[in-house]
Scaffold this motif. Structure first.
Motif, PDB file in Angstrom:
ATOM      1  N   TYR A  80       0.749  -1.882  -0.066  1.00  4.78           N
ATOM      2  CA  TYR A  80      -0.489   0.085   0.184  1.00  4.78           C
ATOM      3  C   TYR A  80       1.025   0.712   0.041  1.00  4.78           C
ATOM      4  CZ  TYR A  80      -3.508   2.654   1.663  1.00  4.78           C
ATOM      5  OH  TYR A  80      -4.505   5.040   1.482  1.00  4.78           O
ATOM      6  N   ASP A 132       2.913   2.283  -3.021  1.00  2.98           N
ATOM      7  CA  ASP A 132       1.883   3.476  -4.447  1.00  2.98           C
ATOM      8  C   ASP A 132       2.094   5.073  -4.563  1.00  2.98           C
ATOM      9  OD1 ASP A 132       0.632   1.184  -5.221  1.00  2.98           O
ATOM     10  OD2 ASP A 132      -1.328   2.011  -4.376  1.00  2.98           O
ATOM     11  N   TYR A 133       2.358   5.345  -3.023  1.00  3.91           N
ATOM     12  CA  TYR A 133       2.141   6.812  -2.099  1.00  3.91           C
ATOM     13  C   TYR A 133       3.811   7.116  -2.286  1.00  3.91           C
ATOM     14  CZ  TYR A 133      -2.807   6.236  -1.648  1.00  3.91           C
ATOM     15  OH  TYR A 133      -3.681   5.225  -1.400  1.00  3.91           O
ATOM     16  N   MET A 134       4.623   6.590  -1.960  1.00  2.00           N
ATOM     17  CA  MET A 134       5.840   6.902  -1.907  1.00  2.00           C
ATOM     18  C   MET A 134       6.412   6.955  -3.505  1.00  2.00           C
ATOM     19  SD  MET A 134       6.507   6.739   0.548  1.00  2.00           S
ATOM     20  CE  MET A 134       8.205   7.247   1.354  1.00  2.00           C
ATOM     21  N   ALA A 135       5.858   6.299  -4.584  1.00  5.28           N
ATOM     22  CA  ALA A 135       6.201   6.288  -5.566  1.00  5.28           C
ATOM     23  C   ALA A 135       5.906   7.439  -5.987  1.00  5.28           C
ATOM     24  CB  ALA A 135       5.337   5.091  -6.377  1.00  5.28           C
ATOM     25  N   GLN A 136       4.521   8.735  -5.705  1.00  2.16           N
ATOM     26  CA  GLN A 136       4.174   9.664  -6.248  1.00  2.16           C
ATOM     27  C   GLN A 136       4.885  11.067  -5.169  1.00  2.16           C
ATOM     28  OE1 GLN A 136      -0.224   9.443  -5.335  1.00  2.16           O
ATOM     29  NE2 GLN A 136      -0.338   7.992  -7.054  1.00  2.16           N
ATOM     30  N   ALA A 137       6.236  10.032  -4.461  1.00  2.44           N
ATOM     31  CA  ALA A 137       6.713  11.644  -3.646  1.00  2.44           C
ATOM     32  C   ALA A 137       5.577  11.793  -2.378  1.00  2.44           C
ATOM     33  CB  ALA A 137       7.526  12.031  -4.873  1.00  2.44           C
ATOM     34  N   GLU A 138       5.269  11.139  -2.089  1.00  2.00           N
ATOM     35  CA  GLU A 138       4.022  11.913  -0.936  1.00  2.00           C
ATOM     36  C   GLU A 138       4.914  11.451  -0.005  1.00  2.00           C
ATOM     37  OE1 GLU A 138      -0.249  11.781  -1.123  1.00  2.00           O
ATOM     38  OE2 GLU A 138      -0.216  11.026  -3.360  1.00  2.00           O
TER      39      GLU A 138
END
Lengths: 357, 294
Positions: free
Chosen positions: B245, B248-254
């Motif tokens: 889970y 997904d957000y790490m790839a968007q640099a969140e």
């Protein structure tokens, strides 16, 4: 008890070693440091046949022409590119940003604007270049299917993909790789015209996907998707087109349908503030130039982004660009990419909530 | 995080060997720079990126797919700990009482696969388990089944895969403790009239429990961070791990949101360890398992 204690020590040591072995396993990324005077450029090379072909058709000829050596660099996600720019540690000079990052809104703090004085965009296919990225080749998500599972019937469209009565079996979809592409396929299957995709009706797409949810096998990398089709785990898949045609050429009972393909460009970009930016622009201009760009298709099934260049006539029929007369979506077009970039968070979250529900 | 062994050591030993404590400094320094510092950064980020406050945590709690991933991660790690405990205990017991040659072989059989890359082993399991895999093909060719069994892309496959990967960390500590148990005690129990089952349950088992606890702790905590196995063997729908889970957000640099999830997982892990420390006296157990039983 001396011997016994020795054995215990050995066991403890083994535990330590095994633990270290299991907890390690990072992907030893290894970009070398570029000099401040540009003698060499570090360019992302994802390896395999594709990477070898890039070296042969793009990297080595560039070195021969300019004397600037090209060093293979690791693939960086958008997050990693941002981190690199923030920390000003420029390990890679030419990166592959996603279409969303290469947009005017998202790219301005992360990427150098492409110097279109140097890069000739007049020759590039529409929708395959943006302010911050230029496609060096064009790829596509297309429908691959098994030719041995449907009793002679041939699926043609995304509507067929969602028809598990006529075309039974599981479906591979890149849910861990390109969520928007999955949603486009569902919307096309539901009768939405390609030019009506924006604003993206996520709920409608998810509703359509729900009709085959138990049949979908989600995958992350192109090779996983290819393997699912090759082994017959799935009877159809939304796949990288070149991976389907290469399976077919290797003798697997699979074929491809180009109807409703999701076309995208492999965008190259330059990290903001990169000391070798000028040379990097020269490199991108060289790779996308008319005489060079088409040579890539002689060793890999990547379509040229330069419409004036000549692709390998032998594989012309397997290139996404040959089938643009049929229904298709251009994922890297600014209209679509701009919308997705602005809503990526809510799209991903909606999709994840639906998927885990 | 920085240990203070000098104080603890001098208090216990009356300051007789304080200089040895200095040896810990290079390691401690390393841990501060490469572990404590980045970890602190992560926790700091979870409260400040993109804005000050608890937004990232609120967002996680309000996202059903995130919470479901956390619960799945915890439940699966617990199940795997249990299967590893059962299988690992029996296995360690077999090693303990096998002849020297067989014991060496059994030990090798546990340790050797652990030296093979986890990714490679997971792909191997994929080949074994899938619909067109070895098991299904064999059973179908023998006409034992008509339709393939659903083995892969299930929680069963994830549990099996994780058990395979984590079993060595259960077997080795248990075996290590079992080695220290004098078999004469069991014989003495038998001599006093205890049946073998009773002798095992009342005498051997309690003495071997520290190993079991240590192994369970390691397996549970290690299981929480798994990514590759659920990604390749799981159904990736309802049963996604927290690490999947988060990806997904790490790839968007969140970074902020990702850090918050990391902090939550860290908190869960520390809570587990704290409970274990209270109930099981972790220090004692680890000393017994890895320092060799006396």
């Amino acid at each position: 008890m001396k011997r016994a204690r020795g054995v215990d020590g050995l066991v403890a040591l083994l535990v330590a070693v095994v633990t270290a072995a299991a907890c390690g396993g990072g992907n030893g990324s290894s970009a070398s440091t570029p000099g401040t005077t540009t003698k060499s450029l570090v360019v992302v090379n994802t390896g395999g046949d594709w990477g070898a072909c890039q070296r042969k058709s793009f990297f080595d000829p560039f070195t021969a022409k300019t004397g600037i050596a090209i060093v293979d660099g690791p693939f960086l996600t958008d997050g990693q590119i941002k981190a690199m720019v923030q920390s000003k540690q420029y390990n890679v000079d030419v990166v592959y940003p996603s279409a969303n990052l290469a947009l005017p809104s998202a790219g301005k703090n992360v990427l150098e604007p492409i110097d279109y004085q140097v890069v000739n965009k007049a020759e590039l296919a529409a929708g395959t270049y943006t302010t911050y990225g230029t496609s060096i080749d064009i790829y596509a998500w297309a429908m691959g299917y098994r030719t041995d599972k449907f009793g002679g019937q041939t699926p043609k469209t995304w509507a067929d993909f969602f028809d598990t009565k006529r075309f039974p079996g599981k479906r591979a979809m890149p849910g861990d790789n390109d969520v928007p592409a999955v949603l486009y396929a569902a919307l096309l299957a539901d009768g939405v015209a390609p030019d009506k995709l924006v604003p993206l009706d996520v709920n409608r797409a998810l509703k359509k996907l729900s009709t085959i949810k138990s049949n979908i096998v989600w995958y992350a990398t192109g090779s996983q998707g290819q393997d699912l089709l090759k082994s017959g785990e799935v009877t159809m898949g939304q796949e990288y087109a070149n991976r389907v045609t290469s399976l077919r050429d290797a003798g697997s009972p699979v074929d491809i349908s180009w109807d409703g393909q999701v076309v995208a460009g492999d965008l190259m970009g330059v990290p903001k503030g990169d000391p070798n930016a000028a040379a990097a622009m020269k490199f991108i201009a060289f790779v996308t130039s008319k005489d060079v760009n088409g040579t890539f298709s002689y060793c890999a099934a990547g379509a040229p982004s330069n419409v004036k260049s000549t692709p390998n006539p032998k594989i012309a029929n397997d290139l996404p660009t040959t089938h643009l007369n049929q229904t298709h979506v251009v994922e890297t077009s600014e209209a679509l990419a701009e919308y997705v970039a602005a809503h990526l968070d809510s799209i991903t979250t909606s999709f994840n909530n639906w998927r885990s529900g | 995080m920085a240990p203070t062994p000098r104080i603890a050591g001098s208090r216990r030993r009356g300051g007789s060997q304080p200089r040895w404590g200095l040896l810990v400094f290079p390691a401690a320094l390393f841990m501060v720079f490469f572990f404590a510092w980045p970890l602190g950064q992560m926790i700091f980020r979870s409260f400040t990126d993109p804005a000050m406050g608890l937004d990232n945590y609120a967002r996680f709690v309000q996202t059903p797919s995130g919470v479901r991933s956390l619960l799945e991660t915890l439940a699966m790690s617990a199940v795997v700990t249990l299967t590893c405990a059962v299988v690992g205990y029996v296995y360690a017991y077999a090693i303990r009482f096998a002849s020297r040659r067989v014991a060496a072989l059994l030990l090798l059989a546990v340790i050797f696969p652990a030296g093979v890359n986890l990714l490679v082993r997971t792909f191997a399991l994929q080949v074994v388990l899938r619909d067109t895999g070895i098991i299904n093909q064999l059973l179908m060719r023998l006409h034992l089944i008509g339709e393939h069994l659903t083995l892969i892309r299930t929680e069963f496959a994830v549990a099996l895969g994780m058990t395979c990967m984590l079993l060595p960390y259960m077997v080795l500590p248990i075996y290590s403790v079992m080695r220290g148990i004098n078999p004469d005690y069991v014989q003495a129990a038998a001599g006093l009239g205890a049946r073998p089952v009773i002798a095992f349950a009342r005498v051997f088992l309690p003495m071997s429990l520290p190993g079991l606890y240590a192994g369970s702790l390691i397996v549970f905590v290690a299981g929480l961070g798994f990514y590759v196995v659920p990604q390749l063997l799981g159904d990736n729908g309802g049963g996604r791990f927290l690490s999947q889970y988060t990806a997904d957000y790490m790839a968007q640099a969140e970074w902020g949101y990702g850090s918050a999830i990391g902090t939550i997982l860290l908190l869960v892990t520390l809570t587990t360890l704290a409970i274990a420390a209270r109930v099981l006296k972790v220090g004692e157990i680890l000393r017994m398992s890895f320092g060799g039983a006396r």
